[in-house]
Design an enzyme around this catalytic site. Structure first.
Site, mmCIF file in Angstrom:
data_model
loop_
_atom_site.group_PDB
_atom_site.id
_atom_site.type_symbol
_atom_site.label_atom_id
_atom_site.label_comp_id
_atom_site.label_asym_id
_atom_site.label_seq_id
_atom_site.Cartn_x
_atom_site.Cartn_y
_atom_site.Cartn_z
ATOM 1 N N HIS A 79 -14.617 4.552 6.962
ATOM 2 C CA HIS A 79 -14.977 5.725 7.778
ATOM 3 C C HIS A 79 -16.491 5.940 7.870
ATOM 4 C CE1 HIS A 79 -10.869 6.935 8.278
ATOM 5 N NE2 HIS A 79 -10.675 7.208 6.995
ATOM 6 N N ASP B 112 -5.216 0.247 7.021
ATOM 7 C CA ASP B 112 -5.214 1.610 6.458
ATOM 8 C C ASP B 112 -4.560 2.544 7.487
ATOM 9 O OD1 ASP B 112 -6.969 3.316 4.215
ATOM 10 O OD2 ASP B 112 -6.653 4.426 6.090
ATOM 11 N N HIS C 100 -5.404 5.359 8.432
ATOM 12 C CA HIS C 100 -6.408 6.054 9.250
ATOM 13 C C HIS C 100 -7.219 5.048 10.051
ATOM 14 C CE1 HIS C 100 -5.697 8.635 5.635
ATOM 15 N NE2 HIS C 100 -5.570 9.551 6.575
ATOM 16 N N ASP D 175 -2.316 3.691 2.337
ATOM 17 C CA ASP D 175 -1.875 5.070 2.549
ATOM 18 C C ASP D 175 -0.868 5.230 3.686
ATOM 19 O OD1 ASP D 175 -3.947 4.336 4.210
ATOM 20 O OD2 ASP D 175 -5.249 6.032 3.717
HETATM 21 ZN ZN LIG Z 1 -6.845 6.009 4.888
#
Ligand SMILES: [Zn+2]
Length: 301
Positions: A119, A156, A158, A240
């Site tokens: 991120h 991931d 996200h 996740d």
């Molecule tokens: Zn994540």
């Protein structure tokens, strides 16, 4: 199969109650127990490696914000503790050493570092991340080793907005991400394709499970990586999307990560470096890392 870790990565401590916690690395160790892997220490990364992906002013700002005690806050959920800079530089050094080893000798490597990285945008810390670890690994492969083409796959849950931001104009690197949508950070629409049409975003609906993931990889991501013919495949390995994870709801199981390891290895060209991103339920993280690294260790030994 190489596994890179460092005790210094446990020196990055988030405030109580934060999901990205030191215990995650102990869960990773539990998942790795008994696997046939060769262990190596993450060296401390060089600042020049960070500067391939981040402006000098950003690096100086992060370094200068590290507190002597307690925490400094960089965004809504991204914190620095006294050991955070050293931890992040171990993660950077780990991915660079892993890239060096795999470029030289082939095979697979897994870097179990903290904080995560995908991120972190070029000039902005966010989402628990300080430096774009996987992008730094890609740039080391391209610029220090002179590889012509690399690919990054990010599974991931996200979207890897930071990796996409750092490598938006890097035509030598395919970036392919699967992620739950809608979900934090909100980016990752298929219309985001990069400056050279080298970005592939594959959003998945919440609750769709491992079957939908496998279908999307078979239809979109695996053919894109195979067509790219990368000299090295890097993977942002966040766990996740697991059904037990408290931050998201894609409902994958540990066996789905073993499947990803097998299929990604097949399109890697025999050189594959994975780095830990998310994964916040400790038991699910242990099981998922064990399944993923175990499968890679069997195939890439
Ligand atoms: Zn994540």
């Amino acid at each position: 199969m190489l596994v890179f870790t460092s005790e210094d990565c446990s020196g990055h401590v988030n405030p109580p109650g934060h999901p990205e916690r030191v215990e995650r690395l102990r869960a990773v160790e539990a998942g790795l127990a008994g696997l046939a892997v060769e262990r190596r220490e993450c060296p401390l990364g060089e600042e020049a490696e960070v500067l391939r992906c981040h402006p000098a002013g950003y690096l100086a700002a992060v370094k200068g914000a590290v507190p002597e005690a307690g925490w400094a806050q960089l965004d809504g959920d991204t914190f620095l503790s006294p050991g955070s800079f050293r931890a992040a530089m171990r993660a950077v050094g780990g991915i660079c050493a892993a890239v060096d080893a795999v470029v030289a000798g082939g095979g697979a490597a897994f870097v179990a570092g903290r904080p995560p990285g995908h991120h972190a945008e070029a000039a902005r810390a966010m989402g628990f991340c300080l430096f774009g670890t996987v992008a730094i690994g890609a740039m080391r492969a391209l610029d220090a080793h002179g590889l012509a083409r690399v690919a990054i796959v990010d599974f991931d849950v996200h979207h890897g907005n930071g990796t996409q931001d750092v490598l938006w104009d890097e035509g030598r690197c395919l970036f392919a991400s699967s992620h739950q949508m809608p979900l934090y950070p909100g980016s990752g629409d298929p219309s985001e394709v990069g400056a050279h049409c080298q970005v592939l975003n594959v959003p998945l609906r919440g609750g769709t499970g491992g079957a939908a993931m496998r279908a999307a990889y078979e239809r979109l991501i695996l053919p894109a990586v195979a067509d790219w013919r990368p000299d090295l495949l890097l993977v942002s390995a966040g766990f996740d999307a697991h059904a037990a994870d408290p931050l998201a709801g894609l409902e994958w199981e540990a066996a789905d990560y073993a499947w990803l390891a097998a299929r990604l290895w097949e399109v890697s060209g025999g050189r594959m470096v994975s780095t830990l991103e998310g994964g916040y339920d400790l038991d699910a993280l242990a099981a998922s890392v064990g399944a993923y690294v175990g499968e890679l260790a069997r195939r890439a030994a």
